[in-house]
Motif scaffolding. Sequence first.
Motif, mmCIF file in Angstrom:
data_model
loop_
_atom_site.group_PDB
_atom_site.id
_atom_site.type_symbol
_atom_site.label_atom_id
_atom_site.label_comp_id
_atom_site.label_asym_id
_atom_site.label_seq_id
_atom_site.Cartn_x
_atom_site.Cartn_y
_atom_site.Cartn_z
ATOM 1 N N MET A 49 0.845 -1.200 0.000
ATOM 2 C CA MET A 49 0.000 0.000 0.000
ATOM 3 C C MET A 49 0.873 1.240 0.000
ATOM 4 S SD MET A 49 -2.941 1.238 2.648
ATOM 5 C CE MET A 49 -4.232 0.456 1.703
ATOM 6 N N THR A 53 -1.159 7.942 -0.907
ATOM 7 C CA THR A 53 -2.430 8.011 -1.632
ATOM 8 C C THR A 53 -3.521 7.183 -0.971
ATOM 9 O OG1 THR A 53 -1.818 6.127 -3.037
ATOM 10 C CG2 THR A 53 -1.237 8.330 -3.829
ATOM 11 N N ASN A 54 -3.143 6.422 0.091
ATOM 12 C CA ASN A 54 -4.080 5.530 0.771
ATOM 13 C C ASN A 54 -4.677 4.491 -0.160
ATOM 14 O OD1 ASN A 54 -3.716 6.703 3.274
ATOM 15 N ND2 ASN A 54 -5.441 8.092 3.053
ATOM 16 N N LYS A 55 -3.882 4.041 -1.105
ATOM 17 C CA LYS A 55 -4.354 3.042 -2.054
ATOM 18 C C LYS A 55 -3.469 1.801 -2.034
ATOM 19 C CE LYS A 55 -6.472 6.268 -5.354
ATOM 20 N NZ LYS A 55 -6.459 6.759 -6.762
#
Length: 230
Positions: A49, A53-55
């Motif tokens: 992760m 970008t918190n993705k």
Amino acid sequence: MKQFFYVLLLINLTAQAQGIKQDPQSFSDKTLLAKLISEQADNGLAVVMDLSTNKIVSISAFVRKGNLYKKDTSLLFRNIEPGSLMLPISSSVLIDNFGVTLEDTVDLEGGKTKFGGLVVQDSEQHGIRNTSLLSVVAESSNVGIAKLVNTRVEGMQPTKFFKSMVLDYFNDMVPANFGFVSKSSLPFWAFGYGLTLTPNQIFSFYFRVANKDNTLFKNLNTFNQIQSAL
């Protein structure tokens, strides 16, 4: 069956900053697959992760079938013993509920001790005696976290209390399996032995810590300490 589960987190760093010149999914697949082959493991999982970008940028999961490895993302939801990934979770319980700090010390007894006649040991006989909780987490000391949890988790039913606090970290996810419970269970649970979590639960905990989810802990100070330990 030899498993090879592990979780990778990139905290506030892009794939380029990590020196990954190729597609993150391709890099993760190749890296995990090479490790599984070299270890002759039956299955393995890697989650990457980018917290800038918190993705999730990649999920790699393989299961060996015959002489080949096949992709199988259902591994995210299979129960495993968390092992050393349990240490920050156990440390969170201590810090958030029992006033323990990263500076608190414990005697590692050189890397080996006993609970109820059962041996607990670190990966090596290092000879270290008194050290801090911060070092216990950094060095993944089974002895250190087992002794701290065994002595600092208080109450009429410490195993039940510890279990309920751990389960609180996973909200409404599939309940963790704490297996057979005995008087000596508590110190072994502390380093991830005798209980199982899913990789998805483990990943969720680390993600929430990294993002300072204010519903995770009772005290903001717990976030600060756990983040500095990771």
